[in-house]
Design an enzyme around this catalytic site. Structure first.
Site, PDB file in Angstrom:
ATOM      1  N   SER A  85       0.878  -1.386   0.033  1.00  0.00           N
ATOM      2  CA  SER A  85       0.087  -0.023   0.034  1.00  0.00           C
ATOM      3  C   SER A  85       0.950   1.202   0.041  1.00  0.00           C
ATOM      4  CB  SER A  85      -0.958  -0.032   1.215  1.00  0.00           C
ATOM      5  OG  SER A  85      -2.168   1.048   1.044  1.00  0.00           O
ATOM      6  N   ASP A  90     -10.120  -3.098  -6.123  1.00  0.00           N
ATOM      7  CA  ASP A  90      -9.430  -2.368  -4.988  1.00  0.00           C
ATOM      8  C   ASP A  90     -10.147  -1.351  -4.515  1.00  0.00           C
ATOM      9  OD1 ASP A  90      -7.702  -0.823  -3.128  1.00  0.00           O
ATOM     10  OD2 ASP A  90      -6.029  -1.951  -3.717  1.00  0.00           O
ATOM     11  N   HIS A 104      -8.179  -4.924  -1.215  1.00  0.00           N
ATOM     12  CA  HIS A 104      -6.945  -4.034  -1.067  1.00  0.00           C
ATOM     13  C   HIS A 104      -6.140  -4.941   0.031  1.00  0.00           C
ATOM     14  CE1 HIS A 104      -4.283  -0.419  -0.518  1.00  0.00           C
ATOM     15  NE2 HIS A 104      -4.316  -0.738   0.607  1.00  0.00           N
TER      16      HIS A 104
END
Length: 352
Positions: free
Chosen positions: A153, A281, A309
């Protein structure tokens, strides 16, 4: 489809295809035990980061009885926004590397470890300096070890920006892996301010604002708002404009997003790089990669239709498990066969 983009082999567990289920499910699955040693690494500006060295493989409730040699391959993990060693993906990835005989370590971004950092500033999606310093230190300690860095991320965006900035030989790395990278930060901020995704935004902002509030209680910060105004910031656009930008030398949230997004740099990456991303996502737009120039030939992007995600939960061997850990293990296995740094130097010396 561009030559760098491939269809992922990930298949979600039956009945668990929804993107929010995939995103949230890892938090509710059993977490493997993990033993660690914490190291405080001081930085040039007087602040510090915490390194978490994993010293057990997660499947045994004891520490390793055999010490790793200095040339054991090194796996370096950079976590996501407000993540730490307790994050489900961190345990899965670090334990997977340990089981393969790698030396796993995670760098906690400033203030994300067990202690608050010293300076008013914190960390952000484009802050590559600390990671560069840590990788340099690891290179000095383990000059003969193959090294692979992995970012998740926020950490993935940061890592991709770093490898683009440093070129093919600017880092002592055999390769880089990026998972669920928010490559267009402005677009992600927009998506996270819509629908169900606002719950993720609220959760992340709660942690960020609590840290800033604690610092404000200890003295003034170079920002123009006080504790009460801080509580009113209810979107990433607002928070990054009033806190992240002034704390880190940006003129605005827009300036921060533009200068820190790694998507515009994919065409400049020279280091072998694997990007794992899902089209559903909830942190970013579905057309993410259509926004950028053609990635370089060093980049392999694996896109899955599902996965959420940093989710990617599959059904394997009679249980729910992390496909990410399995895919990263495969990549580490592939890169572990590369020549070690000293062998590469010898080949270059002979060529000259």
């Amino acid at each position: 489809m561009p030559h760098s983009i491939f269809t992922s082999e990930f298949r979600p567990a039956l009945g668990l295809r929804n993107r929010h289920v995939q995103t949230l499910l890892p938090r509710f699955l059993p977490r493997a035990p993990l033993s660690r040693r914490t190291e405080i690494l001081n930085l040039p500006d007087g602040d510090f980061v915490e390194l978490a060295w994993v010293i057990s493989d997660g499947h045994e409730k004891r520490e390793r009885t055999t010490a790793l040699s200095d040339d054991a391959p090194l796996f370096v993990l950079f976590h996501g926004l407000e993540g730490d060693l307790s994050s489900p993906y961190a345990r899965e990835l670090l334990n997977a590397a340990a089981r393969m005989g790698w030396r796993p370590v995670m760098m906690h971004f400033r203030g994300c470890g067990q202690s608050p950092n010293r300076l008013p500033r914190a960390y952000h999606s484009g802050d590559t300096a600390d990671a560069y310093w840590v990788l340099g230190e690891l290179g000095r300690r383990y000059p003969h070890a193959i090294k692979v860095a992995c970012g998740v991320s926020l950490g993935a965006n940061m890592l991709l920006k770093l490898v683009a900035e440093q070129g093919g030989d600017g880092l002592d790395l055999a390769g880089a892996i990026a998972i669920s990278a928010p490559l267009d930060l402005a677009a992600s901020a927009d998506v996270l301010n819509q629908g169900f995704s606002r719950l993720y935004q609220r959760h992340l902002l709660k942690g960020l604002k609590a840290k800033v509030a604690a610092k404000l209680a200890n003295g003034p910060l170079p920002i123009s708002i006080g504790a009460h105004q801080l509580t009113q910031l209810n979107s990433f656009w607002a928070y990054d404009n009033e806190v992240t930008a002034p704390l880190h030398g940006f003129t605005s949230a827009s300036d921060y997003y533009t200068r820190s997004s790694a998507g515009r740099l994919l065409s400049e990456i020279e280091l072998p790089t694997l990007i794992l991303q899902s089209l559903d996502d909830p942190f970013m737009p579905r057309d993410l990669f259509a926004r950028f120039h053609q990635p370089s030939e060093a980049v392999r992007i694996e896109l899955s239709e599902r996965g959420g995600h940093v989710g990617f939960v599959e059904w394997r061997r009679g249980r729910l498990s992390s496909w990410l850990a399995r895919r990263v293990s495969q990549q580490l296995d592939a890169w572990s066969g590369l020549p070690k740094p000293q062998a590469q130097a010898e080949v270059q010396s002979e060529a000259h």
